[in-house]
Scaffold this active site. Sequence first.
Site, PDB file in Angstrom:
ATOM      1  N   ASP A   1      -3.804   6.293  -3.844  1.00  0.00           N
ATOM      2  CA  ASP A   1      -2.622   6.255  -4.715  1.00  0.00           C
ATOM      3  C   ASP A   1      -2.020   7.641  -4.866  1.00  0.00           C
ATOM      4  OD1 ASP A   1      -5.122   6.559  -5.865  1.00  0.00           O
ATOM      5  OD2 ASP A   1      -4.550   5.809  -7.828  1.00  0.00           O
TER       6      ASP A   1
ATOM      7  N   ASP B   1      -1.947   0.884   7.146  1.00  0.00           N
ATOM      8  CA  ASP B   1      -0.761   0.052   7.328  1.00  0.00           C
ATOM      9  C   ASP B   1       0.312   0.467   6.312  1.00  0.00           C
ATOM     10  OD1 ASP B   1       0.755  -2.114   8.304  1.00  0.00           O
ATOM     11  OD2 ASP B   1       0.043  -3.394   6.663  1.00  0.00           O
TER      12      ASP B   1
ATOM     13  N   TYR C   1      -8.729  -6.374   7.023  1.00  0.00           N
ATOM     14  CA  TYR C   1      -8.084  -7.099   8.115  1.00  0.00           C
ATOM     15  C   TYR C   1      -9.014  -8.024   8.886  1.00  0.00           C
ATOM     16  CZ  TYR C   1      -3.471  -5.070   7.865  1.00  0.00           C
ATOM     17  OH  TYR C   1      -2.193  -4.735   7.475  1.00  0.00           O
TER      18      TYR C   1
ATOM     19  N   LYS D   1     -10.399   5.152  -1.563  1.00  0.00           N
ATOM     20  CA  LYS D   1     -10.369   4.796  -2.985  1.00  0.00           C
ATOM     21  C   LYS D   1     -11.827   4.684  -3.442  1.00  0.00           C
ATOM     22  CE  LYS D   1      -8.076   3.432  -6.680  1.00  0.00           C
ATOM     23  NZ  LYS D   1      -7.093   4.250  -7.402  1.00  0.00           N
TER      24      LYS D   1
END
Length: 335
Positions: free
Chosen positions: A203, A227, A123, A170
């Site tokens: 995921d 988000d 962001y 991740k």
Amino acid sequence: MTNVTLIPGDGIGPEVADAVMRIIDASGSNINWDIVNAGADVYTKTGELVPDEVYKSIETNKIALKGPITTPVGSGFRSINVMLRKKYDLYSNIRPVQTLPGLSTPFQDIDLVIFRENTEGLYIGIEAEKENGVMEAKKIITPKGSERIIRKAFEYAKSKNRKSVAVVHKANILKLADGLFLETGRKVAKEYPDITMKEVIVDNMCMQLVMNPLQYDVIVTMNLYGDILSDLCAGLVGGLGLVPGANIGNDLAIFEAVHGSAPDIAGQNKANPIALLRSGCMMLDYLNKDHEANRIRAAIGTVLDDGKVLTPDMGGTSSTTDLTNAIIDALIRTN
Ligand code: ATP
């Protein structure tokens, strides 16, 4: 009286903000609303996206309740929402996700709290066009930024007797950036031996959340994952019209719903004000007005449990005004 900046925003913002002011006023919270506005509507009228009075009001009151703001393309800002979070260093984005009574949702008894890092990650908006039309977007993860949000999540878990904190990442692919976030999680977790730290790849987290969300308690993650998981979790408990949010820094806070300006239903008196109202309740908690906040939460519960006055997103046919009046009636009945 406590002064609070109110930014109605765009789209459904003014409708839901008006509803929320009426309900909070009816709760006897003694809020003096300092109403200023920013966003696409203001831009059309004045050529200014965020008039100076908005900054002045936020800086004076140090607390704001904000509707959704649309950032017009070509206005010089990527996103006003992101800019405000960054400008005031509101690094904790806190989104409680709970099943509410009376609504038909796939799971009951969900009670999660998402802590989303609010000032860095993808962001930061550093993008560049490289050779041959290749686009580059930078993701920045810092030790300081990671530690302060992870610590907030653990502190929250400790103060509310929560059992676990899931650190979502991740790091198997982004070994440096997400690796730092995960390592920071491991380091901070050592200081909280009574709280279990779960390490979950983002995921897998999406799948786990839709299959068995009850296994999670507090979740902490980076900006973009936060988000996405927030909207996913909103879907689990009845949609964006219900889920509140808070952006909290060290000395200033802005409370806002998770949803956007919902242009598809704007101006039709059918938006659900509960998401912004529950953000308003978080604001009242922050102001140590928990008694009033809990009364409003109870009134929302009564109306939903009753199931007669629901906006279309909750499966009903009632208007924003009807739902607002029903919540005020429920509040008055418990006086
Ligand atoms: P943004 O990009 O600004 O975050 P978004 O893509 O998340 O926005 P929203 O504006 O939040 O999109 O709307 C997504 C869907 O949810 C739309 O169909 C909208 O009508 C619905 N929705 C959002 N907020 C509400 C609400 N308060 N009441 C009823 N429906 C809502």
